[in-house]
Design a protein around this motif. Sequence first.
Motif, PDB file in Angstrom:
ATOM      1  N   CYS A  89      -5.381   7.686  -3.726  1.00  0.00           N
ATOM      2  CA  CYS A  89      -3.991   7.665  -3.250  1.00  0.00           C
ATOM      3  C   CYS A  89      -3.613   8.965  -2.550  1.00  0.00           C
ATOM      4  O   CYS A  89      -4.092  10.043  -2.927  1.00  0.00           O
ATOM      5  N   ILE A 109     -10.664   3.233  -5.062  1.00  0.00           N
ATOM      6  CA  ILE A 109      -9.249   3.357  -4.704  1.00  0.00           C
ATOM      7  C   ILE A 109      -8.868   4.831  -4.846  1.00  0.00           C
ATOM      8  O   ILE A 109      -9.280   5.500  -5.801  1.00  0.00           O
ATOM      9  N   LYS A 119       0.844  -1.208   0.000  1.00  0.00           N
ATOM     10  CA  LYS A 119       0.000   0.000   0.000  1.00  0.00           C
ATOM     11  C   LYS A 119       0.875   1.252   0.000  1.00  0.00           C
ATOM     12  O   LYS A 119       0.457   2.307  -0.465  1.00  0.00           O
ATOM     13  N   ARG A 132      -1.585   3.886  -1.260  1.00  0.00           N
ATOM     14  CA  ARG A 132      -2.837   3.458  -1.904  1.00  0.00           C
ATOM     15  C   ARG A 132      -3.863   3.166  -0.803  1.00  0.00           C
ATOM     16  O   ARG A 132      -3.555   2.466   0.163  1.00  0.00           O
ATOM     17  N   THR A 188      -8.243   2.757   0.464  1.00  0.00           N
ATOM     18  CA  THR A 188      -9.648   2.560   0.143  1.00  0.00           C
ATOM     19  C   THR A 188     -10.366   3.848   0.514  1.00  0.00           C
ATOM     20  O   THR A 188     -10.191   4.349   1.619  1.00  0.00           O
TER      21      THR A 188
END
Length: 399
Positions: free
Chosen positions: A101, A99, A56, A81, A83
Motif C-alpha cells: 500500500c 499486496i 483501490k 492498495r 499489486t
Amino acid sequence: MASLPLSDLSLFPATPDQVLESRRRHAPTWHKALSVEEYLLRDEIMDKYEHARDKKLTTWVLAPRVDPTTLNFMCSCEIFRRTAAMASPSDQSTAKQVIACGIASVFTPAEKRKKGYGHHMMRLLHWVLAPRSALPDFPEAWGSPPDVPAALGLQSAQFSVLYSDIGKNFYRYSGPTADQGNGWLENGSIETSLHADKAFADTTSSDPTTAPHIWLSEHDVKHVWSLDTPLMRADLAKEAASTGRTAFSFLPNIGVGASVIHRSMSFASDKTPVLPLDMWGVLLLPNSVIGVDEVFADPSRQVTYATWTLDSLNEAQRVLVTTRVRASQGTLPALLEVLVKFARKENIQKIEIWGLPETLRITAGEFGWETSNRTDHLSAFKWYGKESEDEVTWLFNEK
Ligand SMILES: CC(C)(COP(=O)(O)OP(=O)(O)OC[C@H]1O[C@@H](n2cnc3c(N)ncnc32)[C@H](O)[C@@H]1OP(=O)(O)O)[C@@H](O)C(=O)NCCC(=O)NCCS
C-alpha cells in the motif's frame, strides 16, 4: 494532548461526505496552480482511473467511536492498495506478487494539530494495512483495533510506503504500538538532477547525432511498463539471489505509473482536463530494430528507456521527474542526452531522476548530473514480513 482519551477514537473508512470534507480541508494547502474547485475536480476524475477504482483508493478518518461518520473528524489520510512484487533469496527465477500500500494526503486541520491525532492515525493505520499475524498485541489503552471491511482487500500488505514532506521522524515514530521508532523507515531519498543552465546548452551541439529513439505517448508508456514488469520481477529475483536479502518493489502497471502522469492535469476554461505534455517517455532503439515490442523481444538485449511526469503544478519552474529508468552504464549517456533534448524543447528547467542505482549515478556524474539527498518527498517504508527491515532492499524506488 487530545481532549478525548485515545481509546475513544478509532480509524474508519470515510463516508462519501467525509471524503469530500477531507479533500476540502487539504485543498488550500496542496492545490498549487489549480483553483480549489479544480483540485477537487481532479480528485473526482482520478477516482475513476485504474489505480484508484474498485476500492483501490480509500480515505480513512480518525473519529470518535461514538460518531464515526461526523464531518468534524480529527484527521484523515488515503490508502492506495497496489499489486507489488518481492523476491526472497530462495526464489529461483522471478519475484512473487504481493499486496502493498501507498499512503498519501496525511492531514490534520490547523485547529486540531499538536494534540497527537496525526500520530495516532498513523499508528492505527498499520492495523488497517497489515495482517494481524504480522503485528504485536494491540495496545489495551487504545481500546479495540479498527474494523476493516473485508471488501477493501486490506490487512494483507507485505509493506507500505509513503513520501514525507515533514522530515523522517514523524512517520518513524508512528509504529503499531505506543513504542516510538517502529514506524516507516526513511530509505533511498536520493535524486540525480540537472538544472537548466549551461549544461543544457552545451548538449545542443550534439543534437543531430543523438542515438536512435522513439518518443512514447501515454498509451506507449503503458505498453512499455507492461513489457518491463517481467524484467523488473526478474531483477528482484536476481538481486535477492546475489545479495541474500529480500528485495521488494511497486510495479508501474495497473495504472500506477499512469496516475503520476494524470496528476499533472490542469483544466481548459470549459473544465476539460489538459495534460501539459504529449510525450511521456523515450525508448532508445538499438540498430536495425524498429518497434517497442522488438526492443523487448530479445532477452539478451539491453533495454534503455525513461518515462516521466511533469511537476507542472510547481509554479516556480517546470520540473521533469522520471518515473522509471532502465539503462546500463553503457547506454545511460545516450538516454540522458535525449532527456536533455526533450527538456529543452519543452521549456523544462530541471530534470530529476529518483533512486538511480549507484553505478548509474557515477556515470551520470561524469556528464554533469548531481546526486543529492532529497529534502522533500522523503521515501519511507514499513515492512510487515517476517524479515527485519535490515534484511530487505527496496528496488526501483522511483517517483
Ligand atoms: C503533519 C500533520 C498531519 C501532523 O498532525 P498532528 O495531528 O498535528 O500530529 P501530532 O499532534 O500527532 O504530532 C505533531 C507533530 O507533528 C510533527 N510535524 C508537524 N508538522 C511538521 C513539519 N512540517 N515538519 C516536521 N514535523 C512536523 C511534529 O513533530 C509535531 O510535534 P511537535 O508538537 O513537537 O511540534 C499536520 O501538521 C498537518 O496536517 N500538516 C499539514 C499537511 C502535511 O504536511 N501533511 C504531511 C504530508 S507528508
